[in-house]
Design a protein around this motif. Sequence first.
Motif, PDB file in Angstrom:
ATOM      1  N   PRO A  47      23.198  -4.002  13.174  1.00  0.00           N
ATOM      2  CA  PRO A  47      22.483  -2.674  13.096  1.00  0.00           C
ATOM      3  C   PRO A  47      22.384  -1.913  11.607  1.00  0.00           C
ATOM      4  CG  PRO A  47      24.608  -2.458  13.573  1.00  0.00           C
ATOM      5  CD  PRO A  47      24.384  -3.890  13.657  1.00  0.00           C
ATOM      6  N   PRO A  48      21.571  -1.083  11.347  1.00  0.00           N
ATOM      7  CA  PRO A  48      21.418  -0.672   9.931  1.00  0.00           C
ATOM      8  C   PRO A  48      22.800   0.164   9.478  1.00  0.00           C
ATOM      9  CG  PRO A  48      19.486   0.063  11.272  1.00  0.00           C
ATOM     10  CD  PRO A  48      20.583  -0.584  12.323  1.00  0.00           C
ATOM     11  N   ALA A  49      23.151   0.375   8.390  1.00  0.00           N
ATOM     12  CA  ALA A  49      24.390   0.890   7.746  1.00  0.00           C
ATOM     13  C   ALA A  49      24.609   2.273   8.590  1.00  0.00           C
ATOM     14  CB  ALA A  49      24.337   0.884   6.432  1.00  0.00           C
ATOM     15  N   LEU A  50      23.730   3.055   8.590  1.00  0.00           N
ATOM     16  CA  LEU A  50      23.742   4.454   8.998  1.00  0.00           C
ATOM     17  C   LEU A  50      24.048   4.253  10.317  1.00  0.00           C
ATOM     18  CD1 LEU A  50      23.783   7.416   8.160  1.00  0.00           C
ATOM     19  CD2 LEU A  50      21.404   7.622   8.532  1.00  0.00           C
ATOM     20  N   LEU A  51      23.532   3.566  11.072  1.00  0.00           N
ATOM     21  CA  LEU A  51      24.008   3.526  12.562  1.00  0.00           C
ATOM     22  C   LEU A  51      25.101   3.275  12.951  1.00  0.00           C
ATOM     23  CD1 LEU A  51      22.958   3.849  15.427  1.00  0.00           C
ATOM     24  CD2 LEU A  51      21.853   1.407  15.465  1.00  0.00           C
ATOM     25  N   LEU A  52      25.623   2.168  12.218  1.00  0.00           N
ATOM     26  CA  LEU A  52      26.871   1.513  12.477  1.00  0.00           C
ATOM     27  C   LEU A  52      27.931   2.755  11.992  1.00  0.00           C
ATOM     28  CD1 LEU A  52      28.559  -0.812  13.580  1.00  0.00           C
ATOM     29  CD2 LEU A  52      28.510  -1.748  11.288  1.00  0.00           C
ATOM     30  N   ILE A  53      27.756   3.516  10.812  1.00  0.00           N
ATOM     31  CA  ILE A  53      28.679   4.427  10.555  1.00  0.00           C
ATOM     32  C   ILE A  53      28.819   5.557  11.447  1.00  0.00           C
ATOM     33  CG2 ILE A  53      28.975   6.150   8.799  1.00  0.00           C
ATOM     34  CD1 ILE A  53      27.723   4.282   6.639  1.00  0.00           C
ATOM     35  N   VAL A  54      27.881   5.756  12.165  1.00  0.00           N
ATOM     36  CA  VAL A  54      27.843   6.997  13.151  1.00  0.00           C
ATOM     37  C   VAL A  54      28.648   6.163  14.415  1.00  0.00           C
ATOM     38  CG1 VAL A  54      26.288   8.181  14.842  1.00  0.00           C
ATOM     39  CG2 VAL A  54      25.679   8.194  12.356  1.00  0.00           C
ATOM     40  N   ILE A  55      28.296   5.116  14.851  1.00  0.00           N
ATOM     41  CA  ILE A  55      28.950   4.312  15.948  1.00  0.00           C
ATOM     42  C   ILE A  55      30.503   4.267  15.728  1.00  0.00           C
ATOM     43  CG2 ILE A  55      29.442   2.364  17.107  1.00  0.00           C
ATOM     44  CD1 ILE A  55      26.391   1.689  16.819  1.00  0.00           C
ATOM     45  N   LEU A  56      31.014   3.907  14.575  1.00  0.00           N
ATOM     46  CA  LEU A  56      32.573   3.727  13.981  1.00  0.00           C
ATOM     47  C   LEU A  56      33.059   5.400  14.010  1.00  0.00           C
ATOM     48  CD1 LEU A  56      32.346   1.025  11.474  1.00  0.00           C
ATOM     49  CD2 LEU A  56      33.208   0.908  13.895  1.00  0.00           C
ATOM     50  N   SER A  57      32.016   6.385  13.413  1.00  0.00           N
ATOM     51  CA  SER A  57      32.842   7.618  13.595  1.00  0.00           C
ATOM     52  C   SER A  57      32.965   8.250  14.998  1.00  0.00           C
ATOM     53  CB  SER A  57      31.657   8.453  12.855  1.00  0.00           C
ATOM     54  OG  SER A  57      31.688   8.010  11.509  1.00  0.00           O
ATOM     55  N   ALA A  58      31.799   7.782  15.685  1.00  0.00           N
ATOM     56  CA  ALA A  58      32.180   8.424  17.206  1.00  0.00           C
ATOM     57  C   ALA A  58      33.424   7.664  17.714  1.00  0.00           C
ATOM     58  CB  ALA A  58      30.925   7.903  17.927  1.00  0.00           C
ATOM     59  N   ILE A  59      33.531   6.242  17.420  1.00  0.00           N
ATOM     60  CA  ILE A  59      34.830   5.791  18.210  1.00  0.00           C
ATOM     61  C   ILE A  59      35.993   6.328  17.623  1.00  0.00           C
ATOM     62  CG2 ILE A  59      36.142   3.435  18.111  1.00  0.00           C
ATOM     63  CD1 ILE A  59      33.319   2.356  18.051  1.00  0.00           C
ATOM     64  N   ALA A  60      36.001   6.677  16.271  1.00  0.00           N
ATOM     65  CA  ALA A  60      37.101   7.373  15.684  1.00  0.00           C
ATOM     66  C   ALA A  60      37.439   8.964  16.238  1.00  0.00           C
ATOM     67  CB  ALA A  60      37.050   7.783  14.055  1.00  0.00           C
ATOM     68  N   PHE A  61      36.366   9.729  16.442  1.00  0.00           N
ATOM     69  CA  PHE A  61      36.399  10.948  17.386  1.00  0.00           C
ATOM     70  C   PHE A  61      36.958  10.741  18.661  1.00  0.00           C
ATOM     71  CE2 PHE A  61      34.677  14.323  19.993  1.00  0.00           C
ATOM     72  CZ  PHE A  61      34.982  15.431  19.155  1.00  0.00           C
ATOM     73  N   TRP A  62      36.534   9.710  19.323  1.00  0.00           N
ATOM     74  CA  TRP A  62      37.114   9.525  20.703  1.00  0.00           C
ATOM     75  C   TRP A  62      38.691   9.196  20.744  1.00  0.00           C
ATOM     76  CZ3 TRP A  62      35.796   9.935  25.816  1.00  0.00           C
ATOM     77  CH2 TRP A  62      36.528   9.107  26.649  1.00  0.00           C
ATOM     78  N   PHE A  63      39.134   8.492  19.699  1.00  0.00           N
ATOM     79  CA  PHE A  63      40.528   8.304  19.595  1.00  0.00           C
ATOM     80  C   PHE A  63      41.462   9.463  19.024  1.00  0.00           C
ATOM     81  CE2 PHE A  63      39.300   3.723  20.230  1.00  0.00           C
ATOM     82  CZ  PHE A  63      40.159   3.511  21.363  1.00  0.00           C
ATOM     83  N   ALA A  64      40.818   9.827  17.865  1.00  0.00           N
ATOM     84  CA  ALA A  64      41.578  10.812  16.980  1.00  0.00           C
ATOM     85  C   ALA A  64      41.110  12.221  16.793  1.00  0.00           C
ATOM     86  CB  ALA A  64      42.079  10.175  15.533  1.00  0.00           C
ATOM     87  N   ARG A  65      39.808  12.565  17.514  1.00  0.00           N
ATOM     88  CA  ARG A  65      39.168  13.669  17.174  1.00  0.00           C
ATOM     89  C   ARG A  65      38.642  13.817  15.809  1.00  0.00           C
ATOM     90  NH1 ARG A  65      37.929  14.546  21.837  1.00  0.00           N
ATOM     91  NH2 ARG A  65      39.451  14.710  23.347  1.00  0.00           N
ATOM     92  N   TRP A  66      38.188  15.180  15.382  1.00  0.00           N
ATOM     93  CA  TRP A  66      37.532  15.018  14.108  1.00  0.00           C
ATOM     94  C   TRP A  66      37.892  14.821  12.676  1.00  0.00           C
ATOM     95  CZ3 TRP A  66      38.378  18.199  10.032  1.00  0.00           C
ATOM     96  CH2 TRP A  66      39.407  19.471  10.332  1.00  0.00           C
ATOM     97  N   PRO A  67      39.170  15.025  12.343  1.00  0.00           N
ATOM     98  CA  PRO A  67      39.697  14.654  11.101  1.00  0.00           C
ATOM     99  C   PRO A  67      39.657  12.965  10.666  1.00  0.00           C
ATOM    100  CG  PRO A  67      41.470  15.872  12.189  1.00  0.00           C
ATOM    101  CD  PRO A  67      40.366  15.391  13.365  1.00  0.00           C
ATOM    102  N   LEU A  68      39.740  12.263  11.712  1.00  0.00           N
ATOM    103  CA  LEU A  68      39.470  10.835  11.418  1.00  0.00           C
ATOM    104  C   LEU A  68      37.981  10.391  11.443  1.00  0.00           C
ATOM    105  CD1 LEU A  68      40.859   8.032  10.824  1.00  0.00           C
ATOM    106  CD2 LEU A  68      40.939   7.653  13.136  1.00  0.00           C
ATOM    107  N   ALA A  69      37.364  10.997  12.391  1.00  0.00           N
ATOM    108  CA  ALA A  69      35.956  10.809  12.464  1.00  0.00           C
ATOM    109  C   ALA A  69      35.160  11.220  11.157  1.00  0.00           C
ATOM    110  CB  ALA A  69      35.355  11.603  13.528  1.00  0.00           C
TER     111      ALA A  69
END
Length: 279
Positions: A47-69
């Motif tokens: 995937p493009p870098a920006l898309l993967l960044i958004v996906i990883l940020s969404a995973i971080a939000f799922w586990f740890a909410r907005w600070p880690l995201a």
Amino acid sequence: MIPKLPLADWVERLVDGLESRLSVLFDIISTVIEGIVNLFSAIFHLPPALLLIVILSAIAFWFARWPLALFTFVGLLLIDNLGYWEHTMDTLALVMTSAIISIALGVPLGIICARDNRAQSVLVPLLDFMQTMPAFVYLIPAVTFFGLGVVPGVIASVIFAVPPTIRLTNLGIRQVPADLVEAADAFGSTPGQKLFKVQLPQAVPSIMAGINQTIMLALSMVVIASMIGAQGIGADVYRAVTQIKTGQGFEAGLSIVILAIMLDRLTQHFIKRKKRKGE
């Protein structure tokens, strides 16, 4: 005066013997590991870098909410901006491969240690040896058996990183409350049922803590692995050291730090979630 033991000669003969007799096995292992690394690398680069960044940020939000995201999003954007995105994905592929192999080896060995005191008495000194031996030493036999490239880097990372998973899996199973084990025995559970339905679910937080440490240790090996041809951010750090480029070394090192914090916090919050479910 006692003559010096020819320990170095013994080790050389052992390595040469293994290399000549097990060359086919080493070729198979090398092919499998290289295939896994290439698979992860292809997935992370697809995937493009920006898309993967958004996906990883969404995973971080799922586990740890907005600070880690937020940290994940800003940190990965910074890595991309500095021009280390491709190498970061190569490093992540190497770390994921090392972690998966370490988990596949470490969890079963930890279970064996927990169920057999004799196995524990044999493995614990070996784990002490693996953790105290300087990491650079592992590169020598790894290069001898597997040549230069990413494979010996993964092998050295696995040897260095697998002990915490074994130790904490063993500890987690042994710390399961005795009354739960007795209740399982009283209801006629087989050893397999007791292990998979009582002991392992209770030991998951401890096992995940071991996996967290394994991932961090594998990541700490990326710079050392770059000395034998493993690609990734470690190669940029090593190049900066050899050329005395302080700024480039700081940028590459910062990329490793961001990746380490992201992986550490994700696994830590996963452990907390498992603990809350177990309470």
